[in-house]
Design a protein around this motif. Structure first.
Motif, PDB file in Angstrom:
ATOM      1  N   THR A 136       0.829  -1.208   0.000  1.00  0.00           N
ATOM      2  CA  THR A 136       0.000   0.000   0.000  1.00  0.00           C
ATOM      3  C   THR A 136       0.863   1.258   0.000  1.00  0.00           C
ATOM      4  O   THR A 136       0.586   2.212  -0.735  1.00  0.00           O
ATOM      5  CB  THR A 136      -0.931   0.003   1.216  1.00  0.00           C
ATOM      6  OG1 THR A 136      -1.741  -1.186   1.204  1.00  0.00           O
ATOM      7  CG2 THR A 136      -1.845   1.215   1.200  1.00  0.00           C
ATOM      8  N   LEU A 139       2.249   1.708  -3.448  1.00  0.00           N
ATOM      9  CA  LEU A 139       1.224   2.177  -4.385  1.00  0.00           C
ATOM     10  C   LEU A 139       0.923   3.659  -4.168  1.00  0.00           C
ATOM     11  O   LEU A 139       0.693   4.405  -5.131  1.00  0.00           O
ATOM     12  CB  LEU A 139      -0.052   1.349  -4.229  1.00  0.00           C
ATOM     13  CG  LEU A 139       0.041  -0.102  -4.700  1.00  0.00           C
ATOM     14  CD1 LEU A 139      -1.161  -0.904  -4.207  1.00  0.00           C
ATOM     15  CD2 LEU A 139       0.116  -0.172  -6.231  1.00  0.00           C
ATOM     16  N   GLN A 142       3.818   5.524  -5.665  1.00  0.00           N
ATOM     17  CA  GLN A 142       3.760   5.407  -7.113  1.00  0.00           C
ATOM     18  C   GLN A 142       2.726   6.366  -7.693  1.00  0.00           C
ATOM     19  O   GLN A 142       2.953   6.993  -8.731  1.00  0.00           O
ATOM     20  CB  GLN A 142       3.427   3.963  -7.517  1.00  0.00           C
ATOM     21  CG  GLN A 142       3.416   3.727  -9.027  1.00  0.00           C
ATOM     22  CD  GLN A 142       4.766   3.999  -9.664  1.00  0.00           C
ATOM     23  OE1 GLN A 142       5.747   3.351  -9.336  1.00  0.00           O
ATOM     24  NE2 GLN A 142       4.820   4.985 -10.557  1.00  0.00           N
ATOM     25  N   LYS A 143       1.573   6.494  -7.021  1.00  0.00           N
ATOM     26  CA  LYS A 143       0.541   7.414  -7.525  1.00  0.00           C
ATOM     27  C   LYS A 143       1.013   8.857  -7.480  1.00  0.00           C
ATOM     28  O   LYS A 143       0.739   9.649  -8.389  1.00  0.00           O
ATOM     29  CB  LYS A 143      -0.753   7.239  -6.732  1.00  0.00           C
ATOM     30  CG  LYS A 143      -1.612   6.090  -7.230  1.00  0.00           C
ATOM     31  CD  LYS A 143      -3.091   6.389  -7.114  1.00  0.00           C
ATOM     32  CE  LYS A 143      -3.913   5.347  -7.853  1.00  0.00           C
ATOM     33  NZ  LYS A 143      -5.367   5.596  -7.763  1.00  0.00           N
ATOM     34  N   SER A 245      -2.148  11.053  -1.597  1.00  0.00           N
ATOM     35  CA  SER A 245      -2.546   9.655  -1.753  1.00  0.00           C
ATOM     36  C   SER A 245      -3.236   9.223  -0.476  1.00  0.00           C
ATOM     37  O   SER A 245      -2.671   9.348   0.606  1.00  0.00           O
ATOM     38  CB  SER A 245      -1.329   8.762  -2.002  1.00  0.00           C
ATOM     39  OG  SER A 245      -0.791   8.981  -3.279  1.00  0.00           O
ATOM     40  N   CYS A 247      -5.170   6.190   1.726  1.00  0.00           N
ATOM     41  CA  CYS A 247      -5.279   4.731   1.754  1.00  0.00           C
ATOM     42  C   CYS A 247      -5.860   4.163   3.041  1.00  0.00           C
ATOM     43  O   CYS A 247      -5.977   2.942   3.174  1.00  0.00           O
ATOM     44  CB  CYS A 247      -3.905   4.103   1.516  1.00  0.00           C
ATOM     45  SG  CYS A 247      -2.731   4.425   2.857  1.00  0.00           S
ATOM     46  N   VAL A 272      -6.176   5.023  -3.105  1.00  0.00           N
ATOM     47  CA  VAL A 272      -5.261   3.898  -3.318  1.00  0.00           C
ATOM     48  C   VAL A 272      -5.882   2.620  -2.769  1.00  0.00           C
ATOM     49  O   VAL A 272      -6.193   2.522  -1.586  1.00  0.00           O
ATOM     50  CB  VAL A 272      -3.902   4.150  -2.637  1.00  0.00           C
ATOM     51  CG1 VAL A 272      -3.013   2.918  -2.747  1.00  0.00           C
ATOM     52  CG2 VAL A 272      -3.214   5.363  -3.268  1.00  0.00           C
ATOM     53  N   SER A 274      -5.236  -1.519  -2.481  1.00  0.00           N
ATOM     54  CA  SER A 274      -4.210  -2.554  -2.619  1.00  0.00           C
ATOM     55  C   SER A 274      -4.810  -3.949  -2.628  1.00  0.00           C
ATOM     56  O   SER A 274      -4.093  -4.938  -2.641  1.00  0.00           O
ATOM     57  CB  SER A 274      -3.209  -2.456  -1.457  1.00  0.00           C
ATOM     58  OG  SER A 274      -3.864  -2.679  -0.223  1.00  0.00           O
ATOM     59  N   GLU A 281      -0.015  -5.168 -11.271  1.00  0.00           N
ATOM     60  CA  GLU A 281       0.334  -3.958 -10.527  1.00  0.00           C
ATOM     61  C   GLU A 281       0.993  -4.311  -9.199  1.00  0.00           C
ATOM     62  O   GLU A 281       1.922  -3.643  -8.741  1.00  0.00           O
ATOM     63  CB  GLU A 281      -0.923  -3.107 -10.292  1.00  0.00           C
ATOM     64  CG  GLU A 281      -1.496  -2.511 -11.573  1.00  0.00           C
ATOM     65  CD  GLU A 281      -2.678  -1.593 -11.296  1.00  0.00           C
ATOM     66  OE1 GLU A 281      -2.703  -0.964 -10.214  1.00  0.00           O
ATOM     67  OE2 GLU A 281      -3.571  -1.500 -12.150  1.00  0.00           O
ATOM     68  N   LYS A 282       0.498  -5.380  -8.558  1.00  0.00           N
ATOM     69  CA  LYS A 282       1.131  -5.835  -7.316  1.00  0.00           C
ATOM     70  C   LYS A 282       2.550  -6.323  -7.598  1.00  0.00           C
ATOM     71  O   LYS A 282       3.495  -5.981  -6.882  1.00  0.00           O
ATOM     72  CB  LYS A 282       0.311  -6.970  -6.696  1.00  0.00           C
ATOM     73  CG  LYS A 282      -1.063  -6.562  -6.198  1.00  0.00           C
ATOM     74  CD  LYS A 282      -1.765  -7.720  -5.492  1.00  0.00           C
ATOM     75  CE  LYS A 282      -3.113  -7.302  -4.955  1.00  0.00           C
ATOM     76  NZ  LYS A 282      -3.796  -8.366  -4.195  1.00  0.00           N
ATOM     77  N   VAL A 285       5.169  -3.571  -8.013  1.00  0.00           N
ATOM     78  CA  VAL A 285       5.609  -2.936  -6.770  1.00  0.00           C
ATOM     79  C   VAL A 285       6.518  -3.867  -5.977  1.00  0.00           C
ATOM     80  O   VAL A 285       7.541  -3.438  -5.423  1.00  0.00           O
ATOM     81  CB  VAL A 285       4.401  -2.499  -5.920  1.00  0.00           C
ATOM     82  CG1 VAL A 285       4.855  -1.998  -4.541  1.00  0.00           C
ATOM     83  CG2 VAL A 285       3.635  -1.396  -6.629  1.00  0.00           C
TER      84      VAL A 285
END
Length: 332
Positions: A136, A139, A142-143, A245, A247, A272, A274, A281-282, A285
């Motif tokens: 998470t 991610l 990354q965003k 971001s 989450c 976000v 996860s 995508e997982k 990362v």
């Protein structure tokens, strides 16, 4: 196919309206249907596991149940041949540990589409130091990067910085050259957060509720792990064009704010997820954490426990007393 393997699991049962977890001996024949049987060596503790163990029906509806939304181990059976028997894999998200028996048991059975190959050079123990929380955090970062976040835009805030998601986000952002401000309600964690790379550590009062719809812009970007009122206050303090971001919801799922940060400063609120994202995508990362995004300080500080320690560790989560990463090692 193996029909019956006896194994140990930490299972939660409902007793007169109360929910209690304890180690039990179970059989793989009682696991749900699935294409892949995995012998789990390690899992990772998460807030969602604590909710499941407490009987939260928004997470787990049917009991008895084995929590553990993360698992890493070796494939024992594979109906499709992919992943192959003997392959080390990571499973996070989807229904694992919620409605499907999870990583707090030594075996899980899941669809092949839930399995990510273990990155080269990684061990199950290392993978679970990151787990869903690390995924998470990755991610979230990354965003921000996808939206164009750069160190020169200004300080980047991380709320809930002492937690499992926040601590990884702090180290990763610092590693990428950002000036990180860690926001934490745990004053005794200031030294450890600075060790992770935070240049500044501030208390929760930095996000105390303020009736003003806009505040002085302080942060170029941010990672928010708590939600609720702190997120609303954080949005008021983002510099023009910056992003947050989001989450988490430990501070609550409600978000009471105005449109002003969005239409006067062009602030971006980035959700976000996860859990249900595509496997690719997982995997991307995980590969980054096994490579350029490696967080050695988070890895070194992780705490390892056995099944006998789960009850106390999960209750600490619910009390807000947990910090950093906790890994369940089934060999302990």
């Amino acid at each position: 196919m193996t029909n019956d393997i006896q194994y140990k699991a930490w299972r939660v049962e409902e007793q007169d309206g109360d929910f209690k977890g304890a180690e039990q001996t179970l059989s793989t024949k009682d696991l749900p249907e699935g294409e892949v049987l995995i012998k789990v060596s390690h899992s990772s503790l998460n807030y969602k596991d604590a909710l499941s163990a407490s009987g939260n029906k928004g997470v787990t509806r049917t009991f008895p149940h084995t929590p553990g939304i993360d698992a890493a181990g070796e494939v024992v059976e594979s109906a499709t041949g992919t992943p192959a028997v003997g392959s080390p894999v990571i499973v996070t998200g989807y229904d694992l540990g919620m409605g499907t028996a999870g990583g707090f048991g030594e075996y899980i059975r899941v669809p092949s589409a839930w399995c990510v190959p273990m990155p080269s050079g990684w061990s199950a123990s290392t993978a679970m130091i990151y787990g869903t929380a690390g995924l998470t955090a990755g991610l979230c970062v990354q965003k921000l990067l996808t939206m164009g976040a750069r160190p020169e835009q200004g300080k980047v805030a991380v709320s809930g910085a002492s937690g499992a998601v926040g601590s990884v986000a702090v180290e990763l952002l610092a590693k990428l050259g950002f000036d990180v401000v860690a926001i934490s309600g745990k004053a005794d964690h200031e030294a450890s957060l600075k060790e992770l790379g935070a240049s500044e550590v501030v208390g929760r009062d930095a996000l105390a509720e303020d009736k003003k719809p806009m505040l002085k812009p302080v942060f170029g970007n941010a990672v928010d792990t708590v939600g609720g009122a702190p997120l609303a206050e954080l949005l008021k303090q983002i510099l023009p064009g910056g992003s947050v971001s989001c989450c988490g919801l430990v501070a609550g799922p409600q978000l009471q704010t105005t449109v002003l940060p969005f239409i006067l400063r062009g602030v971006n609120l980035l959700g976000v997820d996860s859990v249900e994202i595509p496997l690719a995508e997982k995997e991307a990362v995980w590969k980054k954490f096994a490579g350029d995004w490696k967080c050695p300080k988070a890895e070194a500080s992780a705490k390892r426990i056995g099944r006998a320690d789960l009850d106390g560790a999960l209750k600490a989560f619910l009390k807000g007393e947990s910090a950093g990463k906790i890994v369940l090692d089934h060999a302990i």
